[in-house]
Design a protein around this motif. Structure first.
Motif, PDB file in Angstrom:
ATOM      1  N   THR B  31       0.840  -1.208   0.000  1.00 33.17           N
ATOM      2  CA  THR B  31       0.000   0.000   0.000  1.00 33.17           C
ATOM      3  C   THR B  31       0.872   1.254   0.000  1.00 33.17           C
ATOM      4  O   THR B  31       0.542   2.254  -0.648  1.00 33.17           O
ATOM      5  N   ILE B  32       1.975   1.180   0.715  1.00 35.91           N
ATOM      6  CA  ILE B  32       2.883   2.339   0.738  1.00 35.91           C
ATOM      7  C   ILE B  32       3.437   2.582  -0.664  1.00 35.91           C
ATOM      8  O   ILE B  32       3.519   3.721  -1.131  1.00 35.91           O
ATOM      9  N   THR B  33       3.790   1.485  -1.331  1.00 35.50           N
ATOM     10  CA  THR B  33       4.305   1.619  -2.692  1.00 35.50           C
ATOM     11  C   THR B  33       3.254   2.252  -3.608  1.00 35.50           C
ATOM     12  O   THR B  33       3.561   3.117  -4.424  1.00 35.50           O
ATOM     13  N   LEU B  34       1.998   1.823  -3.434  1.00 34.48           N
ATOM     14  CA  LEU B  34       0.919   2.413  -4.241  1.00 34.48           C
ATOM     15  C   LEU B  34       0.804   3.904  -3.988  1.00 34.48           C
ATOM     16  O   LEU B  34       0.683   4.708  -4.919  1.00 34.48           O
ATOM     17  N   ALA B  35       0.835   4.277  -2.708  1.00 31.52           N
ATOM     18  CA  ALA B  35       0.718   5.696  -2.362  1.00 31.52           C
ATOM     19  C   ALA B  35       1.897   6.472  -2.946  1.00 31.52           C
ATOM     20  O   ALA B  35       1.731   7.597  -3.447  1.00 31.52           O
ATOM     21  N   THR B  36       3.082   5.876  -2.911  1.00 31.29           N
ATOM     22  CA  THR B  36       4.258   6.546  -3.464  1.00 31.29           C
ATOM     23  C   THR B  36       4.086   6.751  -4.964  1.00 31.29           C
ATOM     24  O   THR B  36       4.397   7.812  -5.508  1.00 31.29           O
ATOM     25  N   ARG B  37       3.557   5.709  -5.623  1.00 34.26           N
ATOM     26  CA  ARG B  37       3.301   5.804  -7.055  1.00 34.26           C
ATOM     27  C   ARG B  37       2.344   6.961  -7.366  1.00 34.26           C
ATOM     28  O   ARG B  37       2.563   7.747  -8.287  1.00 34.26           O
ATOM     29  N   ARG B 161      18.359   1.063  -4.523  1.00 26.51           N
ATOM     30  CA  ARG B 161      17.785   2.404  -4.649  1.00 26.51           C
ATOM     31  C   ARG B 161      18.830   3.443  -4.256  1.00 26.51           C
ATOM     32  O   ARG B 161      19.625   3.215  -3.346  1.00 26.51           O
ATOM     33  N   ASN B 162      18.821   4.561  -4.951  1.00 21.51           N
ATOM     34  CA  ASN B 162      19.787   5.608  -4.652  1.00 21.51           C
ATOM     35  C   ASN B 162      19.576   6.165  -3.250  1.00 21.51           C
ATOM     36  O   ASN B 162      18.500   6.062  -2.687  1.00 21.51           O
ATOM     37  N   GLY B 163      20.623   6.786  -2.732  1.00 20.33           N
ATOM     38  CA  GLY B 163      20.578   7.192  -1.338  1.00 20.33           C
ATOM     39  C   GLY B 163      20.261   8.657  -1.129  1.00 20.33           C
ATOM     40  O   GLY B 163      20.450   9.499  -2.014  1.00 20.33           O
ATOM     41  N   ASN B 168      17.177   5.952   5.082  1.00 19.63           N
ATOM     42  CA  ASN B 168      17.338   4.673   4.408  1.00 19.63           C
ATOM     43  C   ASN B 168      16.236   4.559   3.359  1.00 19.63           C
ATOM     44  O   ASN B 168      15.086   4.229   3.654  1.00 19.63           O
ATOM     45  N   THR B 169      16.591   4.865   2.126  1.00 23.84           N
ATOM     46  CA  THR B 169      15.563   4.970   1.088  1.00 23.84           C
ATOM     47  C   THR B 169      14.955   3.621   0.726  1.00 23.84           C
ATOM     48  O   THR B 169      13.928   3.569   0.067  1.00 23.84           O
ATOM     49  N   LEU B 170      15.579   2.535   1.160  1.00 20.70           N
ATOM     50  CA  LEU B 170      15.018   1.222   0.843  1.00 20.70           C
ATOM     51  C   LEU B 170      13.803   0.904   1.717  1.00 20.70           C
ATOM     52  O   LEU B 170      13.018   0.027   1.389  1.00 20.70           O
ATOM     53  N   VAL B 171      13.655   1.628   2.809  1.00 21.73           N
ATOM     54  CA  VAL B 171      12.460   1.477   3.634  1.00 21.73           C
ATOM     55  C   VAL B 171      11.327   2.232   2.941  1.00 21.73           C
ATOM     56  O   VAL B 171      11.436   3.438   2.727  1.00 21.73           O
ATOM     57  N   PRO B 172      10.264   1.525   2.542  1.00 17.72           N
ATOM     58  CA  PRO B 172       9.225   2.168   1.735  1.00 17.72           C
ATOM     59  C   PRO B 172       8.698   3.469   2.323  1.00 17.72           C
ATOM     60  O   PRO B 172       8.540   4.459   1.605  1.00 17.72           O
ATOM     61  N   ILE B 173       8.461   3.496   3.622  1.00 17.58           N
ATOM     62  CA  ILE B 173       7.834   4.687   4.198  1.00 17.58           C
ATOM     63  C   ILE B 173       8.794   5.876   4.138  1.00 17.58           C
ATOM     64  O   ILE B 173       8.368   7.018   3.985  1.00 17.58           O
ATOM     65  N   GLY B 238      10.114  11.981 -12.934  1.00 15.92           N
ATOM     66  CA  GLY B 238      10.638  10.826 -13.665  1.00 15.92           C
ATOM     67  C   GLY B 238      11.780  10.160 -12.915  1.00 15.92           C
ATOM     68  O   GLY B 238      11.856   8.923 -12.825  1.00 15.92           O
ATOM     69  N   ALA B 239      12.671  10.974 -12.334  1.00 11.61           N
ATOM     70  CA  ALA B 239      13.795  10.421 -11.579  1.00 11.61           C
ATOM     71  C   ALA B 239      13.289   9.639 -10.371  1.00 11.61           C
ATOM     72  O   ALA B 239      13.796   8.558 -10.051  1.00 11.61           O
ATOM     73  N   LEU B 240      12.260  10.184  -9.703  1.00  5.70           N
ATOM     74  CA  LEU B 240      11.701   9.492  -8.536  1.00  5.70           C
ATOM     75  C   LEU B 240      11.015   8.193  -8.946  1.00  5.70           C
ATOM     76  O   LEU B 240      11.116   7.173  -8.267  1.00  5.70           O
ATOM     77  N   PHE B 241      10.309   8.264 -10.073  1.00  6.41           N
ATOM     78  CA  PHE B 241       9.581   7.089 -10.559  1.00  6.41           C
ATOM     79  C   PHE B 241      10.554   5.950 -10.855  1.00  6.41           C
ATOM     80  O   PHE B 241      10.302   4.787 -10.511  1.00  6.41           O
ATOM     81  N   ALA B 242      11.686   6.313 -11.477  1.00 11.92           N
ATOM     82  CA  ALA B 242      12.699   5.301 -11.781  1.00 11.92           C
ATOM     83  C   ALA B 242      13.250   4.703 -10.490  1.00 11.92           C
ATOM     84  O   ALA B 242      13.503   3.506 -10.400  1.00 11.92           O
ATOM     85  N   ASP B 243      13.395   5.559  -9.481  1.00 12.30           N
ATOM     86  CA  ASP B 243      13.914   5.072  -8.214  1.00 12.30           C
ATOM     87  C   ASP B 243      12.894   4.195  -7.492  1.00 12.30           C
ATOM     88  O   ASP B 243      13.252   3.251  -6.789  1.00 12.30           O
ATOM     89  N   LEU B 244      11.631   4.507  -7.666  1.00  9.97           N
ATOM     90  CA  LEU B 244      10.577   3.688  -7.047  1.00  9.97           C
ATOM     91  C   LEU B 244      10.628   2.269  -7.611  1.00  9.97           C
ATOM     92  O   LEU B 244      10.581   1.294  -6.864  1.00  9.97           O
ATOM     93  N   ASN B 245      10.753   2.171  -8.937  1.00  5.77           N
ATOM     94  CA  ASN B 245      10.746   0.851  -9.577  1.00  5.77           C
ATOM     95  C   ASN B 245      12.129   0.227  -9.654  1.00  5.77           C
ATOM     96  O   ASN B 245      12.260  -0.936 -10.002  1.00  5.77           O
ATOM     97  N   ARG B 246      13.148   1.041  -9.383  1.00  8.60           N
ATOM     98  CA  ARG B 246      14.545   0.647  -9.595  1.00  8.60           C
ATOM     99  C   ARG B 246      14.737   0.088 -11.005  1.00  8.60           C
ATOM    100  O   ARG B 246      15.412  -0.896 -11.225  1.00  8.60           O
ATOM    101  N   PHE B 247      14.099   0.749 -11.928  1.00  9.72           N
ATOM    102  CA  PHE B 247      14.102   0.268 -13.307  1.00  9.72           C
ATOM    103  C   PHE B 247      13.712   1.416 -14.230  1.00  9.72           C
ATOM    104  O   PHE B 247      12.804   2.182 -13.919  1.00  9.72           O
TER     105      PHE B 247
END
Lengths: 249, 328
Positions: B31-37, B161-163, B168-173, B238-247
């Motif tokens: 759900t956090i990932t969805l909200a981030t999206r 994920r970039n820092g 700690n950016t790997l923590v979704p929240i 766009g940069a954030l979106f790429a970081d969200l998906n790491r792709f």
């Protein structure tokens, strides 16, 4: 040496075989109202467009204060001192009255590259705008959306925006159009006072207004100026009566 | 009952903040990932709203900036993770995995490209403007597809994920927090700009270029700057979106994405501060919940869009607050 504020020198523009303006040279002196009259299709609007820079002439020049402005774009000519009102009101209809005049203040003060403070809370911009609204009698309507104004009020607003620019010369394309008798009278007395500030080049079909206001009148027919003179001279010229005035005057 | 628009705005923002916090408590990271999206798409659409909503420039090529932001992240991070050098003619860099640097590069690059695209496109208007921006979008799309060095059609995966300093950016929240703060900052800037002299002139230039020129201002220059700012904001997203998906992949440049951004704005309310945010929330919610039930969820999106265009020209905000919005 004596020099007119605004002058055209041999403006010529044709569309194919149609000569919209032919070698038009007119001038506008300080504190005067110079009216341009003529039947529909005589080239009055084409002339205005060439003066304001919306249209490039095939040949000829426009000078403002002796400076050649022929190569300048519309906005550069406005900045140089041409205050224009449009034949068909050209306003931001979704915006309020005050927003429309504040736009004029922005132009006058070159204050467009400001990104933070609210325009409607910037004192110098608003004061200039409100002075203009007071003069044309629209101050009570300042928060009305332009789309909800009456036709006459929109004509007044057009003039108010031009006032905010404190131009060197006004170019007015049929300011009385659709105003009705009472509205025309008010506008006439307003323009009468305005000429002291800056001269007015007036294109108008309302002959009562023209003959009441104009210091000089030029008559255009088929793209050519056939006569220029005081209202009395024009009234008595035979070719003018034949070409245009008929029995109206 | 009619709501004041600012209460609605506040309500949506607080809701968007509370949802992932609740999900964190319930231990539902998806759900956090969805909200981030939703937040990131909202940010991209806020950028477009500046050009489209206030300036009336219906750009059908904003995916260009989204993609540039994405590839700026992808390329910099790729070189950092493979320890290879990226040589740009005069100088060389080893890439980076620092978010602030990536954001800066993404915004500068997309802003610069927006300047060039705007300079050419703003010579036209109406349908031609839509078509020329679409053409630029397709150019970038096909370029990315053939760019074998960075994955071509397959795209680029970034494994970590970039820092961001201190987080700690790997923590979704925590990543959500970064995106949410950036969205809020952009919204504040958008609101200020909208009421500023520049915003007033831009708003006027949408309605009548000749009116703006008649007061001595250059309408094209005003619009061009708005287009550049708009592109930069969408590039950041766009940069954030790429970081969200790491792709990153060429789909970030696709015309479908440009279209989606326009749809988001229309759903929420064209030219409204929170229009894109509400649009993005509705879009992501539909995509997720209806997407689970049926593959044809776009149909329902289409119906909603149709109803809004036909009956509520101010978008959802217009329907709720009962006020007509700016029309394109």
């Amino acid at each position: 040496m004596y020099r007119p504020i605004l002058a055209t020198h041999g403006l010529t523009k044709s569309f194919g075989a149609l000569n919209a303006t032919r070698d038009v040279s007119i001038d506008l002196n300080s504190k005067e109202i110079h009216a341009i009259i003529g039947p529909n299709g005589a080239g009055k609007s084409t002339l205005i467009k060439q003066i304001c820079g919306e249209m490039q002439p095939d040949s000829g020049r426009v000078t403002l204060d002796g400076q050649d402005v022929s190569k300048l774009s519309t906005f550069a000519r406005a900045r140089a001192g041409l205050g224009r009102t449009f034949q068909v009101s050209d306003l931001c209809r979704e915006d309020t009255v005050v927003e429309n005049v504040v736009l004029g203040s922005l132009g006058a003060e070159g204050a467009v590259w400001r990104f933070w403070k609210s325009a409607l809370k910037t004192r110098d911009l608003c004061e200039r705008a409100e002075r203009a609204l007071e003069r044309v009698g629209l101050i009570e309507e300042r928060y009305t959306r332009c789309a909800n104004l009456s036709h006459g009020q929109r004509r007044q607003l057009e003039v108010a925006v031009a006032l905010t620019l404190s131009p060197r010369a006004f170019i007015m394309d049929e300011p009385m159009a659709g105003l009705g008798v009472e509205g025309s009278k008010q506008m006439t007395s307003f323009l009468d006072g305005l000429r002291k500030e800056a001269p007015i080049l007036l294109v108008e079909h309302d002959m009562d207004a023209v003959f009441a206001l104009a210091d000089r009148i030029s008559v255009m027919v088929y793209g050519k100026v056939i006569a220029t003179g005081t209202p009395n001279e024009i009234r008595n010229r035979k070719e003018v009566r034949e070409a245009y005035l008929g029995d109206a005057v | 009952m009619k709501f004041e628009e600012r209460y609605l705005n506040l309500f949506v923002l607080v809701g968007l903040l509370l949802l992932p916090i609740w999900a964190q408590a319930m231990d539902e990271p998806f759900t956090i990932t969805l909200a981030t999206r939703a937040v990131i798409l909202a940010l991209a659409a806020v950028g477009l709203n500046l050009a489209l909503g206030i300036g009336g420039m219906v750009s059908f090529g904003h995916a260009v900036f989204f993609g540039i932001g994405g590839y700026a992240m992808g390329i910099l991070a790729y070189h950092a993770q493979t320890y290879t050098t990226l040589s740009l003619g005069l100088f060389e860099t080893g890439g980076t995995n620092s978010m602030p640097v990536i954001w800066l590069v993404a915004m500068l690059l997309s802003g610069a490209v927006a300047f060039v695209i705007g300079l050419l496109s703003l010579r036209t208007s109406g349908v031609y403007f839509i078509m020329i921006t679409l053409a630029f979008g397709q150019m970038f799309y096909y370029f990315a597809i053939s760019w074998a060095q960075y994955g071509g059609e397959d795209g680029l995966s970034i494994y970590v994920r970039n820092g961001f300093p201190g987080l700690n950016t790997l923590v979704p929240i925590e990543f959500f927090g970064i995106c949410f703060v950036l969205l809020c900052v952009t919204l504040v800037l958008f609101a200020r700009l909208q009421s500023s002299p520049f915003g007033l002139a831009l708003n006027a230039a949408r309605q009548s270029k000749s009116r703006v020129a008649a007061v001595g201002l250059n309408p094209t220059r005003v619009k061009l700057l708005a287009f550049v700012l708009s592109g930069a904001v969408t590039g950041l997203a766009g940069a954030l979106f790429a970081d969200l998906n790491r792709f990153v992949s060429p789909t970030m440049f696709s015309w479908q994405l440009s279209g989606e951004l326009i749809v988001l704005i229309i759903i929420g309310g064209v030219g409204r501060l929170m229009g894109p945010v509400i649009g993005a929330c509705v879009f992501v919610a539909l995509e997720h919940f209806l997407g689970e039930i049926t593959d044809f969820w776009h149909v329902s999106l289409g119906i909603i869009l149709l109803c809004i265009v036909l009956f509520g020209r101010g978008g959802l905000i217009g329907l709720i607050t009962g006020k007509e919005g700016a029309h394109v």
